[in-house]
Design an enzyme around this catalytic site. Structure first.
Site, PDB file in Angstrom:
ATOM      1  N   LYS A  89       0.810  -1.225   0.000  1.00 19.63           N
ATOM      2  CA  LYS A  89       0.000   0.000   0.000  1.00 19.63           C
ATOM      3  C   LYS A  89       0.840   1.270   0.000  1.00 19.63           C
ATOM      4  O   LYS A  89       0.403   2.310  -0.486  1.00 19.63           O
ATOM      5  CB  LYS A  89      -0.963  -0.008   1.183  1.00 19.63           C
ATOM      6  CG  LYS A  89      -2.087  -1.018   0.982  1.00 19.63           C
ATOM      7  CD  LYS A  89      -3.204  -0.803   1.975  1.00 19.63           C
ATOM      8  CE  LYS A  89      -4.453  -1.571   1.585  1.00 19.63           C
ATOM      9  NZ  LYS A  89      -4.361  -3.008   1.912  1.00 19.63           N
ATOM     10  N   GLU A 111      -9.715   6.787   3.701  1.00 14.91           N
ATOM     11  CA  GLU A 111     -10.590   5.840   4.400  1.00 14.91           C
ATOM     12  C   GLU A 111      -9.733   4.657   4.795  1.00 14.91           C
ATOM     13  O   GLU A 111      -8.703   4.400   4.184  1.00 14.91           O
ATOM     14  CB  GLU A 111     -11.706   5.365   3.464  1.00 14.91           C
ATOM     15  CG  GLU A 111     -11.300   4.254   2.486  1.00 14.91           C
ATOM     16  CD  GLU A 111     -10.284   4.654   1.425  1.00 14.91           C
ATOM     17  OE1 GLU A 111     -10.146   5.874   1.167  1.00 14.91           O
ATOM     18  OE2 GLU A 111      -9.614   3.764   0.877  1.00 14.91           O
ATOM     19  N   SER A 378       1.519  -9.844  -0.911  1.00 19.84           N
ATOM     20  CA  SER A 378       1.196  -8.422  -0.786  1.00 19.84           C
ATOM     21  C   SER A 378       1.487  -7.817   0.584  1.00 19.84           C
ATOM     22  O   SER A 378       1.642  -6.608   0.698  1.00 19.84           O
ATOM     23  CB  SER A 378      -0.266  -8.189  -1.159  1.00 19.84           C
ATOM     24  OG  SER A 378      -1.112  -9.010  -0.383  1.00 19.84           O
TER      25      SER A 378
HETATM   26  C1  LIG Z   1      -5.214  -3.955   1.569  1.00 15.11           C
HETATM   27  C2  LIG Z   1      -4.537  -5.227   1.275  1.00 15.11           C
HETATM   28  C3  LIG Z   1      -4.952  -6.063   0.211  1.00 15.11           C
HETATM   29  C4  LIG Z   1      -6.158  -5.787  -0.624  1.00 15.11           C
HETATM   30  O1  LIG Z   1      -6.103  -4.645  -1.406  1.00 15.11           O
HETATM   31  P1  LIG Z   1      -5.864  -4.684  -2.967  1.00 15.11           P
HETATM   32  O2  LIG Z   1      -6.190  -3.322  -3.417  1.00 15.11           O
HETATM   33  O3  LIG Z   1      -6.753  -5.736  -3.548  1.00 15.11           O
HETATM   34  O4  LIG Z   1      -4.440  -5.045  -3.168  1.00 15.11           O
HETATM   35  C5  LIG Z   1      -4.203  -7.192  -0.053  1.00 15.11           C
HETATM   36  N1  LIG Z   1      -3.134  -7.531   0.701  1.00 15.11           N
HETATM   37  C6  LIG Z   1      -2.724  -6.768   1.732  1.00 15.11           C
HETATM   38  C7  LIG Z   1      -1.543  -7.204   2.511  1.00 15.11           C
HETATM   39  C8  LIG Z   1      -3.408  -5.603   2.052  1.00 15.11           C
HETATM   40  O5  LIG Z   1      -2.995  -4.861   3.090  1.00 15.11           O
END
Ligand SMILES: *Cc1c(COP(=O)(O)O)cnc(C)c1O
Length: 396
Positions: A89, A111, A378
């Site tokens: 993010k 948000e 992610s």
């Molecule tokens: C917020 C988040 C997501 C989901 O958001 P996307 O916009 O779909 O990437 C996925 N993995 C992690 C670790 C997150 O913090």
């Protein structure tokens, strides 16, 4: 054809479904973005922040133990869990923070659901000297006390939202309301590739750094592209970030993994693409979980970041066109993959990418070793330990 088109459409999806008062702000944002695109110094600054502050490039790690355990394909992990604040993010919040500065806006609203985007926004704003106000549902504040404290330490003001289900969807509505009222000096820092044009395009661009690095790392190490890329999909930003640089390479299969929650038949899931249909939410047309009257359905996922009834419009387009496919994984399957990756590689994944890891455990065993699957890891799982402990019912 380059997508989105001028009005922000990805085929049938996308667009700008917003109150008239926001149209000038969206146009201003789009102009600032186009201007930034033509300015190499903007991207130098973005790259430098990503490098020195966020810790990029993140490694592309060969998961030897996991690959051996599954006994098939070679599995690589794109380590977004090692990026500053623990997830992908930060790429987006640094980029949009720089755009806010470029527009002369020193106040940022955001948000947050579980607090991950709020933390990344607060960190970027602290670094860039911007005021940061984060809207968060009261229910989420209760569940995510640690992230609330993190945001406060990072200098953000957190405003509790008590309307609706007191979760992410309601926090977005409040953030938009604030933006409408203060549009002159305020940038709305949207956390995924959702919302009205130009947000899906802008967030895709900042997150594409994930896919660009992956491409370079693959070519350097293997002299070829991966066979398959797998990423979890909440709003879809980590997925579009790693997919985008490969969309023109038909040999690279792209799979998004949504949250099947307690099962697709349970009505307690968040699989907008797998089980939803077209509708309008938060300013754009896309696949959406809704009832027969078009009311947005309540959602559930064990992964806080996947618990959203909509999805970015580009994913809807990629689904319909067949360029990417989308599947769903349940809560308990994600927990299984969470434990598997932790114990086999010494990497505790966030519950969101644990969904993607689970999907890989389904497909990898039947593939040859020279088949390379890249999973976008992610985020890291420290934030989810208490959820997993509860799910395992004291087994931890
Ligand atoms: C917020 C988040 C997501 C989901 O958001 P996307 O916009 O779909 O990437 C996925 N993995 C992690 C670790 C997150 O913090």
């Amino acid at each position: 054809m380059k997508l989105p088109d001028k009005e922000g459409h990805f085929g049938l999806y996308g667009g700008k479904f917003v109150p008239e008062v926001l149209m000038p702000a969206l146009s201003q944002l789009e102009a600032a973005y186009n201007d930034a695109c033509a300015d190499p110094s903007f991207w130098q600054e973005f790259q430098a922040l990503c490098h020195n502050y966020a810790g990029r490039p993140t490694p592309l790690y060969h998961a030897h133990q996991l690959s051996a355990k599954l006994g098939g394909a070679t599995i690589l992990l794109k380590r977004e869990d090692l990026a500053h604040t623990g997830a992908h993010k930060i790429n987006n919040t640094l980029g949009q923070g720089l755009l806010a500065l470029r527009m002369g806006k020193r106040r940022v609203v955001a948000e947050t659901g579980a607090g991950q985007h709020g933390v990344a926004a607060a960190a970027a704003c602290a670094r860039l000297g911007l005021d940061c106000i984060v809207y968060m549902g009261e229910e989420d504040i209760r569940r995510q006390a640690l992230n609330l404290l993190r945001m406060k330490l990072l200098g953000a003001e957190v405003r509790p939202v008590s309307s609706g289900s007191r979760t992410l969807k309601d926090a977005i509505n409040e953030a938009i309301r604030d933006w409408v009222t203060n549009v002159g000096d305020t940038h709305y820092l949207l956390g995924s590739c959702v919302g009205p044009h130009p947000y899906p395009m802008i967030v895709r661009h900042f997150q594409s750094i994930i896919g660009e690095e992956t491409r370079e790392q693959m070519l350097e190490r293997y002299q070829r592209l991966p066979d398959h890329i797998v990423a979890c999909v909440g709003g879809g930003s980590n997925a579009i970030g790693i997919f985008h640089p490969f969309i023109g390479d038909p040999s690279v299969k792209l799979t998004g993994v949504e949250a099947a929650g307690r099962g697709l038949g349970s009505e307690q899931h968040a699989a907008s693409l797998v089980a939803g249909r077209m509708g309008v939410l938060h300013g754009a047309k896309s696949y959406l979980l809704q009832d027969r009257e078009g009311q947005v359905s309540p959602t559930h996922s064990i992964a806080p970041g996947l618990d959203y009834p909509g999805v970015g419009p580009e994913h809807s387009y990629l689904k319909d066109s067949g360029r990417a496919s989308y599947v769903a994984v349940t809560d308990s399957q994600a927990v299984e993959a969470f434990e598997l990756l932790s114990a086999s590689e010494g990497i505790i994944p966030a519950l969101e990418p644990a969904h993607a890891i689970y999907h890989v455990t389904r497909i990898a065993p039947d593939l040859p070793r020279d088949h390379i699957i890249v999973v976008n890891l992610s985020g890291r799982g420290d934030k989810d330990i208490h959820i997993v402990a509860e799910a395992l019912g004291g087994k931890l």
